[in-house]
Design an enzyme around this catalytic site. Structure first.
Site, PDB file in Angstrom:
ATOM      1  CG  HIS A 221      32.897  48.178  81.490  1.00 45.54           C
ATOM      2  ND1 HIS A 221      32.982  47.451  82.646  1.00 45.54           N
ATOM      3  CD2 HIS A 221      31.594  48.616  81.436  1.00 45.54           C
ATOM      4  CE1 HIS A 221      31.802  47.442  83.264  1.00 45.54           C
ATOM      5  NE2 HIS A 221      30.942  48.145  82.545  1.00 45.54           N
TER       6      HIS A 221
ATOM      7  CG  HIS B  64      38.443  47.490  89.350  1.00 43.93           C
ATOM      8  ND1 HIS B  64      37.600  48.258  90.104  1.00 43.93           N
ATOM      9  CD2 HIS B  64      37.657  46.743  88.528  1.00 43.93           C
ATOM     10  CE1 HIS B  64      36.358  47.982  89.766  1.00 43.93           C
ATOM     11  NE2 HIS B  64      36.355  47.070  88.816  1.00 43.93           N
TER      12      HIS B  64
ATOM     13  CG  ASP C 194      37.144  41.346  82.442  1.00 40.61           C
ATOM     14  OD1 ASP C 194      36.244  40.503  82.481  1.00 40.61           O
ATOM     15  OD2 ASP C 194      36.947  42.568  82.378  1.00 40.61           O
TER      16      ASP C 194
HETATM   17  N1  CMC Z   1      48.455  48.588  82.630  1.00 34.96           N
HETATM   18  C1  CMC Z   1      49.394  49.545  82.840  1.00 34.96           C
HETATM   19  N2  CMC Z   1      49.186  50.661  83.573  1.00 34.96           N
HETATM   20  C2  CMC Z   1      47.972  50.814  84.124  1.00 34.96           C
HETATM   21  C3  CMC Z   1      46.943  49.868  83.942  1.00 34.96           C
HETATM   22  C4  CMC Z   1      47.213  48.726  83.167  1.00 34.96           C
HETATM   23  N3  CMC Z   1      46.271  47.802  82.978  1.00 34.96           N
HETATM   24  N4  CMC Z   1      45.826  50.280  84.593  1.00 34.96           N
HETATM   25  C5  CMC Z   1      46.135  51.447  85.161  1.00 34.96           C
HETATM   26  N5  CMC Z   1      47.439  51.770  84.887  1.00 34.96           N
HETATM   27  C6  CMC Z   1      48.185  52.954  85.362  1.00 34.96           C
HETATM   28  C7  CMC Z   1      47.749  54.230  84.658  1.00 34.96           C
HETATM   29  O1  CMC Z   1      48.525  54.470  83.513  1.00 34.96           O
HETATM   30  C8  CMC Z   1      47.957  55.254  85.734  1.00 34.96           C
HETATM   31  O2  CMC Z   1      49.346  55.504  85.832  1.00 34.96           O
HETATM   32  P1  CMC Z   1      49.880  56.987  86.235  1.00 34.96           P
HETATM   33  O3  CMC Z   1      49.376  57.231  87.621  1.00 34.96           O
HETATM   34  O4  CMC Z   1      51.350  56.882  86.134  1.00 34.96           O
HETATM   35  O5  CMC Z   1      49.272  57.925  85.226  1.00 34.96           O
HETATM   36  C9  CMC Z   1      47.549  54.533  87.024  1.00 34.96           C
HETATM   37  O6  CMC Z   1      47.807  53.142  86.748  1.00 34.96           O
HETATM   38  C10 CMC Z   1      46.086  54.709  87.402  1.00 34.96           C
HETATM   39  O7  CMC Z   1      45.293  54.315  86.305  1.00 34.96           O
HETATM   40  P2  CMC Z   1      44.013  55.067  85.775  1.00 34.96           P
HETATM   41  O8  CMC Z   1      43.916  54.914  84.311  1.00 34.96           O
HETATM   42  O9  CMC Z   1      43.964  56.460  86.323  1.00 34.96           O
HETATM   43  O10 CMC Z   1      42.876  54.218  86.487  1.00 34.96           O
HETATM   44  P3  CMC Z   1      41.354  54.241  86.136  1.00 34.96           P
HETATM   45  O11 CMC Z   1      40.648  53.982  87.405  1.00 34.96           O
HETATM   46  O12 CMC Z   1      40.976  55.464  85.375  1.00 34.96           O
HETATM   47  O13 CMC Z   1      41.181  52.994  85.120  1.00 34.96           O
HETATM   48  C11 CMC Z   1      40.953  50.772  84.350  1.00 34.96           C
HETATM   49  C12 CMC Z   1      40.820  51.719  85.552  1.00 34.96           C
HETATM   50  C13 CMC Z   1      40.315  49.431  84.716  1.00 34.96           C
HETATM   51  C14 CMC Z   1      40.184  51.352  83.160  1.00 34.96           C
HETATM   52  C15 CMC Z   1      42.439  50.590  84.000  1.00 34.96           C
HETATM   53  O14 CMC Z   1      43.120  50.014  85.086  1.00 34.96           O
HETATM   54  C16 CMC Z   1      42.640  49.745  82.739  1.00 34.96           C
HETATM   55  O15 CMC Z   1      42.593  50.283  81.630  1.00 34.96           O
HETATM   56  N6  CMC Z   1      42.874  48.395  82.892  1.00 34.96           N
HETATM   57  C17 CMC Z   1      42.984  47.520  81.760  1.00 34.96           C
HETATM   58  C18 CMC Z   1      41.605  47.170  81.222  1.00 34.96           C
HETATM   59  C19 CMC Z   1      40.864  46.208  82.102  1.00 34.96           C
HETATM   60  O16 CMC Z   1      41.380  45.200  82.541  1.00 34.96           O
HETATM   61  N7  CMC Z   1      39.564  46.500  82.349  1.00 34.96           N
HETATM   62  C20 CMC Z   1      38.675  45.658  83.121  1.00 34.96           C
HETATM   63  C21 CMC Z   1      38.254  46.291  84.399  1.00 34.96           C
HETATM   64  S1  CMC Z   1      37.452  45.154  85.521  1.00 34.96           S
HETATM   65  C22 CMC Z   1      36.043  44.578  84.732  1.00 34.96           C
HETATM   66  C23 CMC Z   1      35.103  45.601  84.254  1.00 34.96           C
HETATM   67  O17 CMC Z   1      35.001  46.705  84.770  1.00 34.96           O
HETATM   68  O18 CMC Z   1      34.410  45.320  83.296  1.00 34.96           O
END
Ligand code: CMC
Length: 430
Positions: free
Chosen positions: A267, A308, A365
């Site tokens: 987050h 996201h 971010d």
């Molecule tokens: N790098 C590599 N792979 C990723 C990433 C990433 N940053 N984000 C998602 N994926 C992959 C994930 O492994 C999954 O792959 P598969 O379908 O093969 O299993 C697919 O994309 C879907 O991801 P998810 O984890 O199911 O998505 P989610 O909605 O649960 O998580 C997230 C969203 C923001 C937590 C995640 O994208 C992440 O960890 N990003 C990096 C951290 C980040 O930048 N966070 C800031 C978010 S925006 C500001 C805020 O909210 O504060």
């Protein structure tokens, strides 16, 4: 609201239930499942609440597929270009943009409440010099309840409004005190002749020994970042604030819990993590290696600042920050190789099948840390900056929750997967 229903049937027991389909003013229709447990005896399963609306809200609207973000109906792009953080905070809380006198009055109210109790200094001094500022923020904000227990009647709208104003006003003062504690500087009082972001910069960077001129470029850039971070619908920290608020807990406890939720790298902690990641990558020649690591399911590394839950398109805030990054660095005459590195990383990721097929785009971010760095804000303070801005959204959502007709204590259910009932055995039988 529409009169449409969806029928859910459990053939095993030969029972059906008609579930109302609720419609907001925009966004997808939402099935009201409240009758399901009572009528069919089932619960619904939705880890991470990816398919569940937990409240009705008229504050912020996101269309993740189109990359749209509206505060009270106003596109983020217009607010970023024409508004100010304080005006946006007023808008989020009150639902309408202020006229001149309303804005002046709100500014005065915020300014009036910028000081913190002197004994908070000794509270902050209790931390080790190397404490993370977010740890200090969680406890500092929670501790405010101890100073204002005479105005904590959550059924009193005046008390609620006062708490909201106090929180927006005091957050920068607490943040600056936490920062100064970490570098051993004397605490600095808020200078109320300055505007919100100028005051924050002044409290962070001025020293008693010499005059400090706030850079207008820095204050404006910070104001822009604060507008972009001010609210974002029912994200993890806002949902935390609402969940804690649903118990009737005081607003300081609720926001303190929200700050805790924001801290996580998935987050708000991502801005700090992005900068650490860019430093770790170090050079454009290493980008490919890190992209491969992000794609490797056996490697916990993720491309920070990418992806996201809601946006399956370019995060509109990231578009604005990306441009602001270039502008701010140009205006301040700074050339930062990390910006070139970030742009290269973005370009490669956006062309890579893994990121394209999963619709992983840069989020808010990805570039914000580069601006914070240019403003000389230390990395450990990045998420604190996010928390200051998001306070406007948290208090708006918290105020809205308190007048919502659907408000109930938040209490999710579970699928129990543990052992079934068994008898206790005395120690000699185990
Ligand atoms: N790098 C590599 N792979 C990723 C990433 C990433 N940053 N984000 C998602 N994926 C992959 C994930 O492994 C999954 O792959 P598969 O379908 O093969 O299993 C697919 O994309 C879907 O991801 P998810 O984890 O199911 O998505 P989610 O909605 O649960 O998580 C997230 C969203 C923001 C937590 C995640 O994208 C992440 O960890 N990003 C990096 C951290 C980040 O930048 N966070 C800031 C978010 S925006 C500001 C805020 O909210 O504060």
């Amino acid at each position: 609201m529409s009169s449409k229903t969806l029928k859910l049937t459990d053939p095993a027991v030969g029972k059906s239930v008609d579930l109302p389909v609720l419609e907001g003013t925009m966004g997808p229709p939402t099935v009201d499942i409240r009758k399901v447990p009572k009528e069919l005896g089932h619960f619904t399963y939705d880890p991470g609440f990816a398919a569940t609306a937990a409240c009705k809200s008229s504050i912020t609207y996101i269309d993740g597929d189109q990359g749209v973000l509206l505060y009270r109906g106003y596109p983020i792009e217009q607010l970023a270009e024409r508004s100010s953080f304080i005006e946006v905070a007023y808008l989020l809380i009150n639902g309408e943009l202020p006229n001149g006198s309303q804005l002046g009055e709100f500014q005065n109210e915020i300014t009036y409440h910028t000081m913190i109790h002197e004994s908070m200094k000794s509270f902050i001094e209790g931390f080790n010099y190397d404490a993370h500022p977010m740890a200090m923020m969680v406890s500092g904000v929670g501790s405010l309840a101890a100073f204002y227990h005479d105005s904590l009647d959550m059924n009193n709208p005046e008390h609620r409004q006062l708490a909201a104003v106090r929180m927006i006003a005091k957050m920068p003062t607490i943040a600056a005190a936490c920062y100064r504690r970490s570098i051993g500087w004397p605490y600095s009082y808020p200078k109320n002749s300055l505007n919100y972001t100028e005051r924050l910069l002044h409290m962070m960077f001025s020293v008693p020994a010499e005059p400090y001129e706030v850079s207008p470029v820095a204050a404006k850039a910070l104001d822009l970042l604060f507008i972009l971070h001010a609210d974002h619908e029912q994200n993890a920290s806002t949902s935390t604030v609402r969940l804690v608020g649903s118990t009737g807990a005081n607003p300081y406890a609720s926001i303190s819990a929200g700050i805790g939720a924001l801290w996580g790298p998935a987050h708000g902690g991502a801005n700090e993590a992005v900068l650490r990641m860019l430093n770790e990558i170090g050079d454009v020649s290493n980008v490919g290696k890190f992209i491969e690591r992000a794609k490797d399911k056996n490697d916990p590394f993720r491309l920070m600042g990418f992806g996201h839950r809601v946006y399956k398109n370019y995060d509109p805030r990231a578009q604005i920050i990306r441009k602001a990054c270039h502008d701010v660095l140009n205006e301040l005459g700074i050339s930062d190789p990390l910006l070139d590195l970030a742009m290269k990383l973005e370009q490669i990721a956006l062309e890579d099948e893994y990121f394209v097929s999963r619709k992983l785009y840069p989020n808010v971010d990805f570039y914000s840390g580069i601006i914070y760095k240019a403003l000389q804000i230390p990395t450990s303070m990045f998420t604190v900056m996010f928390a200051i801005a998001r306070t406007a959204g948290w208090v708006s959502q918290w105020l809205e929750q308190h007048v919502s007709e659907d408000a109930r204590i938040g209490r999710p259910r579970q699928i129990y997967t543990g052992v079934t009932e068994r008898d206790y055995q005395s120690l000699d039988q185990r």
